[in-house]
Design an enzyme around this catalytic site. Structure first.
Site, short mmCIF file in Angstrom:
data_model
loop_
_atom_site.label_atom_id
_atom_site.label_comp_id
_atom_site.label_asym_id
_atom_site.label_seq_id
_atom_site.Cartn_x
_atom_site.Cartn_y
_atom_site.Cartn_z
N HIS A 168 0.11 -3.83 1.89
CA HIS A 168 -0.23 -2.59 1.19
C HIS A 168 1.04 -1.90 0.67
O HIS A 168 2.12 -2.08 1.24
CB HIS A 168 -0.92 -1.60 2.16
CG HIS A 168 -2.33 -1.96 2.51
ND1 HIS A 168 -2.77 -2.04 3.81
CD2 HIS A 168 -3.41 -2.23 1.73
CE1 HIS A 168 -4.06 -2.35 3.82
NE2 HIS A 168 -4.48 -2.47 2.57
N CYS A 255 -1.96 3.32 9.27
CA CYS A 255 -3.32 2.73 9.26
C CYS A 255 -4.22 3.29 10.35
O CYS A 255 -5.44 3.25 10.22
CB CYS A 255 -3.26 1.23 9.48
SG CYS A 255 -1.76 0.44 9.07
C1 CIR Z 1 -6.03 -5.92 7.39
O1 CIR Z 1 -5.49 -6.97 7.05
O2 CIR Z 1 -6.80 -5.32 6.64
C2 CIR Z 1 -5.74 -5.35 8.76
N1 CIR Z 1 -5.52 -6.41 9.68
C3 CIR Z 1 -4.55 -4.41 8.72
C4 CIR Z 1 -4.78 -3.18 7.91
C5 CIR Z 1 -3.60 -2.29 7.89
N2 CIR Z 1 -3.89 -1.09 7.19
C6 CIR Z 1 -3.00 -0.35 6.56
O3 CIR Z 1 -1.84 -0.74 6.44
N3 CIR Z 1 -3.41 0.77 5.98
#
Ligand code: CIR
Length: 260
Positions: A168, A255
């Site tokens: 991201h 996150c």
């Molecule tokens: C994913 O790949 O969607 C999750 N394992 C990690 C999401 C992390 N979210 C973020 O950086 N906002």
């Protein structure tokens, strides 16, 4: 937008579930340990609460292994909330799970209807604009739909670059205050922060870039001493939280919460 973008009265978090072992990851660097993740998550929630904010702690959802990463479901703005449309098919259902909580917090709730996709991890709200990075999870149509809603609410949205191989946009940057960004050098080199004061994470400590400014605190992943010291010297009150387990799933400090 003139309100400071790091002063919050509430945050929303969700407990990690046992299914976290099935969470998405770009690369297999080990299976996350639920007990360790729960312990770090409790430290994270305690740090948020220590600022005086109320934390709405949601129950774990076994059916959604990545649901602990609540940031990707919603964009919280002063005017209202926008429900995201994750680019990862396995994460789509998390949005409906979050909706009742968001409706209880906001009078105005909008949604990205599609066909495009946007995940909250690709959105950085600064003191005067919304930066959105296109990524494998956030596409042009999603950005366009988000831009329309943001414009109705008086926000300027600017599309920026997410470095290749980075999950991201905010994997590589965070807001420290309305005009100050913490960033990796590789992301800053794209010029997306021209006009801002930019603090670089230390060389080799790129994973420290995903931090959050939450009221008087900066929450950052532990294990990045040179970046922590730099932030301390710059006058920020840093709290270090273990991110060892979330890192196995490409997750970081931002996150784990929605901040409103
Ligand atoms: C994913 O790949 O969607 C999750 N394992 C990690 C999401 C992390 N979210 C973020 O950086 N906002």
């Amino acid at each position: 937008m003139s309100n400071p973008t790091y002063e919050f009265t509430r945050a929303i978090t969700r407990r990690p579930s046992a299914s976290i072992v099935d969470g998405l990851r770009a690369e297999d660097i080990g299976t996350p340990d639920l007990d360790k993740m729960l312990s770090a998550h409790a430290d994270y929630v305690a740090a948020l609460k220590s600022t005086g904010a109320k934390v709405i702690e949601l129950n774990a959802i076994e059916a959604h292994p990545d649901a602990v990463f609540v940031e990707d479901t919603t964009l919280c703005l002063p005017q209202g909330a926008i429900m995201m449309r994750p680019g990862a098919p396995s994460r789509m259902g998390e949005v409906a799970e979050m909706l009742p909580t968001i409706r209880a917090c906001y009078d105005e709730v909008r949604e990205i209807k599609g066909p495009g996709h946007v995940e909250g991890g690709d959105i950085l709200v600064t003191g005067h604009e919304i930066l959105v990075g296109r990524s494998d999870r956030t596409d042009a149509k999603g950005v366009a739909e988000l831009a329309e809603i943001a414009a109705e609410w008086g926000h300027q949205l600017r599309e920026v670059f997410t470095p290749p191989g980075v999950l991201h946009f905010k994997t590589d940057c965070s807001l420290m205050d309305a005009e100050t960004i913490l960033s990796t050098k590789r992301l800053d080199a794209s010029g997306c922060f021209d006009g801002y004061r930019v603090l670089h994470v230390a060389e080799g400590e790129e994973a420290a870039a995903n931090a959050i400014r939450f009221n008087n605190l900066v929450l950052m992943a532990s294990g990045f001493p040179r970046t922590a010291e730099m932030l301390d010297k710059a006058g920020y009150q840093v709290v270090e939280i273990s991110n060892s387990e979330c890192a196995k799933l490409d997750g970081g400090m931002s996150c784990l919460s929605l901040r409103l």
